[in-house]
Design a protein around this motif. Structure first.
Motif, PDB file in Angstrom:
ATOM      1  N   CYS A   1      16.294  -1.435 -28.585  1.00 36.03           N
ATOM      2  CA  CYS A   1      15.614  -2.217 -27.550  1.00 36.03           C
ATOM      3  C   CYS A   1      14.127  -1.887 -27.483  1.00 36.03           C
ATOM      4  O   CYS A   1      13.717  -0.752 -27.720  1.00 36.03           O
ATOM      5  CB  CYS A   1      16.222  -1.914 -26.175  1.00 36.03           C
ATOM      6  SG  CYS A   1      17.992  -2.218 -26.065  1.00 36.03           S
TER       7      CYS A   1
ATOM      8  N   CYS B   1      13.008   1.369 -25.388  1.00 41.66           N
ATOM      9  CA  CYS B   1      14.220   2.190 -25.466  1.00 41.66           C
ATOM     10  C   CYS B   1      14.041   3.486 -24.679  1.00 41.66           C
ATOM     11  O   CYS B   1      12.933   4.018 -24.567  1.00 41.66           O
ATOM     12  CB  CYS B   1      14.514   2.514 -26.933  1.00 41.66           C
ATOM     13  SG  CYS B   1      15.944   3.584 -27.183  1.00 41.66           S
TER      14      CYS B   1
ATOM     15  N   THR C   1      20.991  10.000 -22.447  1.00 40.83           N
ATOM     16  CA  THR C   1      22.428   9.851 -22.731  1.00 40.83           C
ATOM     17  C   THR C   1      22.870   8.391 -22.590  1.00 40.83           C
ATOM     18  O   THR C   1      24.048   8.095 -22.707  1.00 40.83           O
ATOM     19  CB  THR C   1      23.264  10.715 -21.771  1.00 40.83           C
ATOM     20  OG1 THR C   1      22.968  10.338 -20.429  1.00 40.83           O
ATOM     21  CG2 THR C   1      22.976  12.199 -21.965  1.00 40.83           C
ATOM     22  N   THR C   2      21.905   7.506 -22.348  1.00 41.16           N
ATOM     23  CA  THR C   2      22.266   6.118 -22.047  1.00 41.16           C
ATOM     24  C   THR C   2      21.806   5.110 -23.102  1.00 41.16           C
ATOM     25  O   THR C   2      21.810   3.923 -22.838  1.00 41.16           O
ATOM     26  CB  THR C   2      21.667   5.705 -20.699  1.00 41.16           C
ATOM     27  OG1 THR C   2      20.253   5.856 -20.761  1.00 41.16           O
ATOM     28  CG2 THR C   2      22.239   6.529 -19.554  1.00 41.16           C
ATOM     29  N   CYS C   3      21.426   5.557 -24.290  1.00 43.10           N
ATOM     30  CA  CYS C   3      20.955   4.629 -25.324  1.00 43.10           C
ATOM     31  C   CYS C   3      22.118   3.777 -25.829  1.00 43.10           C
ATOM     32  O   CYS C   3      23.202   4.283 -26.126  1.00 43.10           O
ATOM     33  CB  CYS C   3      20.334   5.406 -26.479  1.00 43.10           C
ATOM     34  SG  CYS C   3      19.720   4.357 -27.806  1.00 43.10           S
ATOM     35  N   CYS C   4      21.863   2.477 -25.954  1.00 41.80           N
ATOM     36  CA  CYS C   4      22.913   1.575 -26.435  1.00 41.80           C
ATOM     37  C   CYS C   4      22.890   1.450 -27.954  1.00 41.80           C
ATOM     38  O   CYS C   4      23.819   0.893 -28.542  1.00 41.80           O
ATOM     39  CB  CYS C   4      22.761   0.199 -25.794  1.00 41.80           C
ATOM     40  SG  CYS C   4      21.254  -0.679 -26.277  1.00 41.80           S
ATOM     41  N   GLY C   5      21.824   1.935 -28.589  1.00 41.92           N
ATOM     42  CA  GLY C   5      21.752   1.907 -30.038  1.00 41.92           C
ATOM     43  C   GLY C   5      21.314   0.584 -30.633  1.00 41.92           C
ATOM     44  O   GLY C   5      21.416   0.374 -31.834  1.00 41.92           O
ATOM     45  N   ARG C   6      20.815  -0.342 -29.817  1.00 43.23           N
ATOM     46  CA  ARG C   6      20.412  -1.657 -30.322  1.00 43.23           C
ATOM     47  C   ARG C   6      18.925  -1.752 -30.657  1.00 43.23           C
ATOM     48  O   ARG C   6      18.457  -2.816 -31.025  1.00 43.23           O
ATOM     49  CB  ARG C   6      20.756  -2.731 -29.296  1.00 43.23           C
ATOM     50  CG  ARG C   6      22.242  -2.919 -29.133  1.00 43.23           C
ATOM     51  CD  ARG C   6      22.517  -4.086 -28.208  1.00 43.23           C
ATOM     52  NE  ARG C   6      23.595  -3.663 -27.322  1.00 43.23           N
ATOM     53  CZ  ARG C   6      23.863  -4.192 -26.162  1.00 43.23           C
ATOM     54  NH1 ARG C   6      23.125  -5.167 -25.689  1.00 43.23           N
ATOM     55  NH2 ARG C   6      24.859  -3.748 -25.434  1.00 43.23           N
TER      56      ARG C   6
END
Length: 89
Positions: free
Chosen positions: A50, A53, A43-48
């Motif tokens: 990484c 990830c 639930t903590t993915c920033c969508g960049r």
């Protein structure tokens, strides 16, 4: 017999992981084998995108859960009860 990659391929994305979890849970229910709960979706993915990830880690955890479930489904009687150990005293 443990699952082969052709039976239940390792997950490569969210959809394949969800399908894998559903298929294994269905097989476990059919065999009346209790499995541990699969890893929860991140639930903590920033969508960049990484490197490292949380989704990569989750997919690896789902693959490990698949392997563990495979062993349990292959031989539920053999893995249901721990072997007794003698202390020699």
């Amino acid at each position: 017999m443990p699952f082969a990659d052709t039976d239940f391929p390792p997950p490569t994305n969210l959809a394949s992981a969800q399908a894998l979890i559903a298929a294994i849970r269905s097989e476990a229910a059919a065999q009346q084998v209790d499995l541990r709960v699969p890893p929860p979706e991140p639930t903590t993915c920033c969508g960049r995108g990484c490197n490292g990830c949380v989704w990569e880690g989750w997919l690896a955890a789902v693959a490990y859960w698949r392997d563990e479930a495979s062993l349990l489904l292959a031989s539920p009687e053999g893995l249901a009860a721990p072997a007794s150990h003698s202390t020699g005293t």
